[in-house]
Design an enzyme around this catalytic site. Structure first.
Site, PDB file in Angstrom:
ATOM      1  N   ASP A  63     -10.999   8.624   7.822  1.00 56.19           N
ATOM      2  CA  ASP A  63     -10.796   7.918   5.938  1.00 56.19           C
ATOM      3  C   ASP A  63     -11.818   7.003   6.238  1.00 56.19           C
ATOM      4  O   ASP A  63     -11.052   6.113   5.735  1.00 56.19           O
ATOM      5  CB  ASP A  63      -9.107   8.271   6.179  1.00 56.19           C
ATOM      6  CG  ASP A  63      -8.886   7.755   4.305  1.00 56.19           C
ATOM      7  OD1 ASP A  63      -9.343   8.126   3.358  1.00 56.19           O
ATOM      8  OD2 ASP A  63      -7.618   7.753   4.813  1.00 56.19           O
TER       9      ASP A  63
ATOM     10  N   GLY B 198       0.443  -1.323   0.067  1.00 54.91           N
ATOM     11  CA  GLY B 198       0.182   0.223   0.089  1.00 54.91           C
ATOM     12  C   GLY B 198       0.955   1.289   0.011  1.00 54.91           C
ATOM     13  O   GLY B 198       1.978   1.381   0.750  1.00 54.91           O
TER      14      GLY B 198
ATOM     15  N   VAL C  56       3.287   0.998   2.839  1.00 54.96           N
ATOM     16  CA  VAL C  56       2.862   0.361   3.927  1.00 54.96           C
ATOM     17  C   VAL C  56       3.302  -1.601   3.178  1.00 54.96           C
ATOM     18  O   VAL C  56       3.209  -1.796   2.313  1.00 54.96           O
ATOM     19  CB  VAL C  56       0.977  -0.073   4.147  1.00 54.96           C
ATOM     20  CG1 VAL C  56       1.079  -1.742   4.973  1.00 54.96           C
ATOM     21  CG2 VAL C  56       1.011   0.568   4.575  1.00 54.96           C
TER      22      VAL C  56
ATOM     23  N   GLY D 118       0.517   5.595   0.054  1.00 52.63           N
ATOM     24  CA  GLY D 118      -0.818   7.144  -0.246  1.00 52.63           C
ATOM     25  C   GLY D 118       0.172   7.946  -0.411  1.00 52.63           C
ATOM     26  O   GLY D 118       1.343   7.788  -0.236  1.00 52.63           O
TER      27      GLY D 118
END
Length: 376
Positions: free
Chosen positions: A243, A127, A134, A129
């Protein structure tokens, strides 16, 4: 030999602080028992989420957790942005007399994290962002973990975000929220989390050839509602996640949902009705109108996003598709006509409970109301 001065280094400042006697004396946490007997103690809190459970199921599964008072972090922070991130949040540091168990969370060395992630290899990147990456990893004991590394920002902002997220996650203990295993501050700010083996809801709903059955989707709806109710009223200090989205709902091997990524989360003191933020953050498609227009953040911010998530579960459509069409705008006319056939995911065929779909759509339509006071 001259003593090394860490005061000018944000990482050095944290290393000195974590090694200090004050930290060792105060770094403790409570194992919170999720027990239905605690429900009586929570009646003074908000009751917004109880109605959801009454709509979804007649058998009450609810339980609330009451926290002991937590200490406040009082550090001399260098920047105003760092102070803003941490000031409202009671942190993971607390009076040891308030808790009855030592915290089991581990402080990881950079070498351990490198070994676990094969030196943060791209093949282990699961992941990415705007502010963090991650990585999937395996600890020396064989446990699978997700390691979140904060990357983009100034050093002070990274430390502020790290303390804020760690301060929140260290006091979150619920089956429907991801578990914090530990953290590392050597060579950067790292959070070590329990890895959910089934991946995220987004990956299964949109990136898998196998169709999520309606039974699993309904289970995810229930569990996410329980997790949000816990954050909003189970914690002594209310947590607004900010979120909630399909990518931030992780699934266990039994498809129990776990809310993750508390990077944008905010504590909301009891005497405050809302936050008003100037920095725009979040995910388009899930953002409540009052947040987009006025920067207002409260429980209703999460409620709106939860409504969008429910629509995703029913329709199989993204909150914002590749043509930038909003799921909310597409679904509202169909909700008014109660057109289930048009709303239901074609991949489900006829294999779903009409009653449950109606209940989920009812809750979704309430949650995505334009006016926040009209939402549950």
């Amino acid at each position: 030999m001259e003593k090394k001065d860490n005061s000018c280094s944000p990482t050095g400042f944290l290393e000195d602080f974590f090694k200090s006697e004050e930290f060792e004396r105060n770094h403790s946490c409570k194992e919170h028992n999720i027990d239905s007997t605690n429900e009586q103690n929570s009646k003074q809190g908000s009751r917004r989420w109880r109605g959801f459970g009454q709509l979804f199921t007649s058998k009450s599964k609810k339980s609330l957790v009451n926290f002991h008072s937590l200490g406040s972090l009082r550090l001399s922070l260098k920047s105003s942005s760092m102070r803003e991130n941490v000031a409202v949040a009671p942190v993971f540091l607390a009076d040891g007399n308030s808790f009855n168990r030592r915290c089991s969370r581990k402080v990881f060395a950079l070498s351990e994290l490198r070994i676990a992630t094969k030196n943060f290899s791209t093949e282990n990147l699961v992941g990415k962002g705007g502010y963090a990456e991650v990585y999937k990893g395996r600890l020396h004991n064989g446990q699978l973990v997700a390691i979140k590394r904060l990357t983009k920002a100034t050093p002070d902002e990274i430390i502020g975000d790290f303390l804020s997220e760690l301060g929140i996650m260290a006091h979150v203990n619920h089956p429907n929220a991801v578990k914090l295993i530990g953290y590392g501050i050597e060579g950067g700010m790292h959070l070590v989390l329990e890895l959910s083996p089934s991946g995220s809801l987004a990956s299964l709903l949109y990136g898998s050839k196998e169709v999520l059955t309606w039974g699993i989707r309904f289970k995810i709806a229930l569990g996410t509602a329980e997790g949000l109710r816990y954050l909003h009223e189970g914690c002594k200090r209310r947590i607004i996640h900010r979120d909630i989205k399909a990518a931030n709902i992780l699934l266990t091997k039994d498809f129990d949902p776990q809310i993750c990524d508390f990077g944008l989360a905010k504590w909301l003191p009891e005497q405050w009705t809302h936050h008003k933020v100037s920095k725009f953050e979040g995910t388009f498609g899930y953002l409540a109108p009052e947040y987009l227009m006025h920067g207002i953040v409260d429980e209703k911010t999460d409620v709106f996003a939860f409504g969008v998530l429910l629509l995703e579960l029913v329709t199989g459509r993204r909150a914002l598709d590749f043509s930038l069409q909003s799921l909310v705008l597409w679904a509202k006319p169909l909700l008014k006509k109660n057109d289930i056939r048009e709303l239901i995911d074609p991949a489900l065929g006829q294999d779903y409970s009409v009653r449950q779909v109606n209940l989920v759509l009812l809750v979704a339509s309430m949650c995505i109301h334009q006016t926040s006071i009209r939402r549950p």
